[in-house]
Write an enzyme that holds these catalytic residues in place. Structure first.
Site, PDB file in Angstrom:
ATOM      1  N   LYS A   1      87.217  91.320 -26.979  1.00 22.47           N
ATOM      2  CA  LYS A   1      87.572  89.947 -26.596  1.00 22.47           C
ATOM      3  C   LYS A   1      88.755  90.060 -25.643  1.00 22.47           C
ATOM      4  CE  LYS A   1      89.878  86.626 -26.821  1.00 22.47           C
ATOM      5  NZ  LYS A   1      90.587  86.138 -25.607  1.00 22.47           N
TER       6      LYS A   1
ATOM      7  N   GLU B   1     100.038  96.262 -30.877  1.00 23.53           N
ATOM      8  CA  GLU B   1     100.953  96.649 -29.794  1.00 23.53           C
ATOM      9  C   GLU B   1     101.541  95.353 -29.264  1.00 23.53           C
ATOM     10  OE1 GLU B   1     101.851  99.586 -28.772  1.00 23.53           O
ATOM     11  OE2 GLU B   1     100.419 100.731 -29.962  1.00 23.53           O
TER      12      GLU B   1
HETATM   13  P1  NAD Z   1      98.783  86.716 -26.326  1.00 20.23           P
HETATM   14  O1  NAD Z   1      99.233  87.095 -27.704  1.00 20.23           O
HETATM   15  O2  NAD Z   1      98.929  85.320 -25.906  1.00 20.23           O
HETATM   16  O3  NAD Z   1      97.228  87.062 -26.143  1.00 20.23           O
HETATM   17  C1  NAD Z   1      96.724  88.358 -26.325  1.00 20.23           C
HETATM   18  C2  NAD Z   1      95.252  88.262 -26.711  1.00 20.23           C
HETATM   19  O4  NAD Z   1      95.147  87.654 -27.999  1.00 20.23           O
HETATM   20  C3  NAD Z   1      94.398  87.403 -25.767  1.00 20.23           C
HETATM   21  O5  NAD Z   1      93.136  88.006 -25.607  1.00 20.23           O
HETATM   22  C4  NAD Z   1      94.269  86.100 -26.539  1.00 20.23           C
HETATM   23  O6  NAD Z   1      93.107  85.377 -26.212  1.00 20.23           O
HETATM   24  C5  NAD Z   1      94.197  86.615 -27.970  1.00 20.23           C
HETATM   25  N1  NAD Z   1      94.564  85.634 -29.005  1.00 20.23           N
HETATM   26  C6  NAD Z   1      95.392  84.561 -28.888  1.00 20.23           C
HETATM   27  N2  NAD Z   1      95.445  83.885 -30.062  1.00 20.23           N
HETATM   28  C7  NAD Z   1      94.647  84.559 -30.933  1.00 20.23           C
HETATM   29  C8  NAD Z   1      94.285  84.364 -32.297  1.00 20.23           C
HETATM   30  N3  NAD Z   1      94.753  83.330 -33.013  1.00 20.23           N
HETATM   31  N4  NAD Z   1      93.447  85.245 -32.893  1.00 20.23           N
HETATM   32  C9  NAD Z   1      92.972  86.294 -32.191  1.00 20.23           C
HETATM   33  N5  NAD Z   1      93.255  86.518 -30.892  1.00 20.23           N
HETATM   34  C10 NAD Z   1      94.092  85.672 -30.272  1.00 20.23           C
HETATM   35  O7  NAD Z   1      99.527  87.709 -25.327  1.00 20.23           O
HETATM   36  P2  NAD Z   1      99.451  87.754 -23.722  1.00 20.23           P
HETATM   37  O8  NAD Z   1     100.243  86.638 -23.178  1.00 20.23           O
HETATM   38  O9  NAD Z   1      98.040  87.906 -23.277  1.00 20.23           O
HETATM   39  O10 NAD Z   1     100.167  89.144 -23.424  1.00 20.23           O
HETATM   40  C11 NAD Z   1     101.539  89.270 -23.282  1.00 20.23           C
HETATM   41  C12 NAD Z   1     102.141  89.936 -24.506  1.00 20.23           C
HETATM   42  O11 NAD Z   1     101.501  91.195 -24.728  1.00 20.23           O
HETATM   43  C13 NAD Z   1     103.611  90.260 -24.326  1.00 20.23           C
HETATM   44  O12 NAD Z   1     104.302  89.956 -25.514  1.00 20.23           O
HETATM   45  C14 NAD Z   1     103.617  91.771 -24.082  1.00 20.23           C
HETATM   46  O13 NAD Z   1     104.813  92.418 -24.397  1.00 20.23           O
HETATM   47  C15 NAD Z   1     102.483  92.205 -24.953  1.00 20.23           C
HETATM   48  N6  NAD Z   1     101.974  93.511 -24.539  1.00 20.23           N
HETATM   49  C16 NAD Z   1     102.244  94.586 -25.334  1.00 20.23           C
HETATM   50  C17 NAD Z   1     101.821  95.863 -24.964  1.00 20.23           C
HETATM   51  C18 NAD Z   1     102.096  97.052 -25.843  1.00 20.23           C
HETATM   52  O14 NAD Z   1     101.415  98.056 -25.671  1.00 20.23           O
HETATM   53  N7  NAD Z   1     103.067  97.005 -26.735  1.00 20.23           N
HETATM   54  C19 NAD Z   1     101.106  96.026 -23.776  1.00 20.23           C
HETATM   55  C20 NAD Z   1     100.861  94.912 -22.984  1.00 20.23           C
HETATM   56  C21 NAD Z   1     101.294  93.648 -23.388  1.00 20.23           C
END
Ligand code: NAD
Length: 479
Positions: free
Chosen positions: A158, A233
């Site tokens: 997803k 992550e």
């Molecule tokens: P996000 O948490 O908004 O979304 C990430 C994913 O989760 C998306 O595919 C989204 O559709 C899905 N999602 C959202 N709500 C959900 C739910 N209730 N149940 C299941 N899935 C759900 O994050 P984002 O804005 O896409 O990404 C940015 C964040 O990701 C930042 O905090 C960044 O630091 C982190 N990030 C971490 C790493 C790492 O390796 N540590 C790498 C890249 C990004």
């Protein structure tokens, strides 16, 4: 199939790139059924054969590198060179995990009893639910899918709703490389709908998630009833320390790359710079000068340094942190505004922003902004610098610029992060070492390297007794 759709936009121009099905729980259930059925045959395919498919996938990615990089700049906004780096990371990961097909080492060890043999082997777990963010739209799916596949699992992916086209191309190219149908499937859609359904589906024992801390906590809670394996992550609030003895020009190069590359939207972005008091003034003035020379724009143009941020909501969130910083009494040294000149108003552009005289406890020094904003903090010595660096809830990456080997080793030992760089910025991980963070950045698992295999397999210990009689461990060999 979902009848509702959603659109993917170009963050540099606001133009629609394509539309995609807004999948719901029924679509997820259909994909999981296929994945579950496919797993029964896929787990029996010899691992070297699974690895060979990944070698071919790496080659297919190489052939399509220019096309994927171009699409990445259009759909996600990364400037050209960085988009190429994202695709290259997936190529490297695919070659690396392809090699695991001929390793997947277990252990053999002597038994305490005669005529008995012992070994451990890795077993695939089943259907993996992979949920990915938009900021590394090709690399992160590769970090998750390559180890999952080589270990003999099937996957339902997803991807983030902001980068569906890239994820679709990724999966199409896996098929082109010869991956049997059903081993990897994609469900597009929103997190609260498709993502949530995947996390809660009882036939998905493994969830690997990269995204924000808030969503990670929710995912963990939702997966708890089924006692799923959850790999998180999450965010970062990474610091670069610049000691008084550092090469300041080198440090400025490292800060610019780590703070403003990918418009600050990397989990490893340097959003804090902790600077020795003697070097603070020269570093600040050089950094501001170099930052003001960075060119904002559409990343397909050759001379652009910084692209847009992902969408309007991100632009507004980033700007709200500028207001928070000013309200907290930090000194705005440069940037701090939405860029609208020369046609930038059509996209989502934010000027690279630096705050000076920041207290480590201010919100701009504690919370993940995920944009091109960084905060300069003064420190009198290495102890104060390390204390400030460790004073946040996240623990992904850290860095120190120093010519003093003693300080470098202190930093390696005492910075509480999953990654530490010496005389380089906070970004630039390679695929054959573990990637992940401590504290609120995750839950102890690691992506990449050998460490990734531990998440996508279960260990089985096997005992073979060839003595032809009952031998009792811990009893028959006791003195
Ligand atoms: P996000 O948490 O908004 O979304 C990430 C994913 O989760 C998306 O595919 C989204 O559709 C899905 N999602 C959202 N709500 C959900 C739910 N209730 N149940 C299941 N899935 C759900 O994050 P984002 O804005 O896409 O990404 C940015 C964040 O990701 C930042 O905090 C960044 O630091 C982190 N990030 C971490 C790493 C790492 O390796 N540590 C790498 C890249 C990004």
């Amino acid at each position: 199939m979902a009848s509702a759709t959603f659109e993917s936009l170009n963050p540099s121009t606001g133009e629609v790139i394509d539309s995609f099905p807004r999948s719901g729980a029924d679509d997820v259930a259909r994909a999981v059924d296929i994945a579950r059925e496919t797993w029964e045959s896929w787990r029996l395919v010899p691992a070297p054969e699974r690895g060979n498919i990944l070698f071919r996938f790496a080659q297919v990615l190489e052939q399509h590198k220019a096309e994927l990089s171009d699409l990445m700049t259009r759909e996600m906004g990364k400037v050209k060179a960085e988009a190429g780096g994202d695709v290259q990371e997936a190529i490297d990961m695919s070659y690396y995990m392809g090699g695991e097909g001929r390793r997947l080492f277990g252990q053999t060890t002597p038994s305490e009893l005669r005529d008995k043999f012992m070994m451990s082997v890795r077993m695939p777990v089943g259907v993996v639910g992979a949920i990915t963010p938009w900021n590394f739209p090709i690399a992160i799916p590769a970090w998750k899918l390559c180890p999952a596949i080589v270990c003999g699992n099937t996957v339902v992916l997803k991807p983030a709703e902001d980068t569906p086209k890239l994820a679709q191309r990724f999966v199409d190219l896996l098929q082109e490389a010869g991956l049997p149908e059903g081993v990897v499937q994609i469900v597009h859609g929103f997190g609260e709908e498709a993502g949530d359904a995947l996390v809660k589906h009882p036939d998905v024992p493994v969830i690997t998630f990269t995204g924000s801390r808030e969503t990670g906590v929710l995912v963990t809670k939702n997966a708890a009833d089924e006692l799923k394996h959850v790999h998180l992550e999450l965010g970062g609030k990474n610091a670069i320390i610049v000691m008084d003895d550092a090469d300041v020009d080198l440090a400025v190069d490292g800060i610019l790359w780590s703070a403003f590359g990918t418009s600050g939207q990397r989990c490893t972005a340097a959003s804090r710079v902790i600077v020795g008091s003697k070097v603070y003034e020269p570093l600040q003035s050089r950094l501001v000068e170099r930052t003001e020379q960075l060119k904002l724009g559409y990343g397909l143009e050759e001379d652009v340094d910084v692209g847009p941020v992902i969408n309007r909501a991100a632009l507004e969130k980033i700007h709200s942190y500028t207001e928070i910083g000013e309200g907290e009494g930090a000194k705005l040294l440069t940037g701090g505004e939405i860029a609208t000149d020369n046609g930038l108003d059509k996209g989502f552009f934010y000027r690279p922003t630096i705050f000076g005289d920041v207290d480590p406890q201010m919100r701009i020094a504690q919370e993940e902004i995920f944009g091109p904003t960084t905060a300069l903090i003064r420190a009198t010595d290495i102890d104060e610098a390390i204390r400030a660096a460790n004073s946040v809830e996240f623990g992904l990456s850290s860095s120190i610029f120093t010519r003093d080997v003693n300080k470098a080793f202190r930093a390696m030992r005492d910075l509480n992060t999953g990654i530490t760089y010496i005389n380089a910025g906070t970004t630039g991980a390679e695929v054959h070492l573990p990637f992940g963070g401590t504290k609120g950045t995750g839950n102890g698992h690691r992506e990449a390297g050998q460490a990734a295999l531990d998440f996508y397999t279960e260990w089985k210990s096997i005992y073979v007794d060839y003595s032809g009689k009952l031998q009792r461990a811990q009893i028959d060999n006791a003195e």
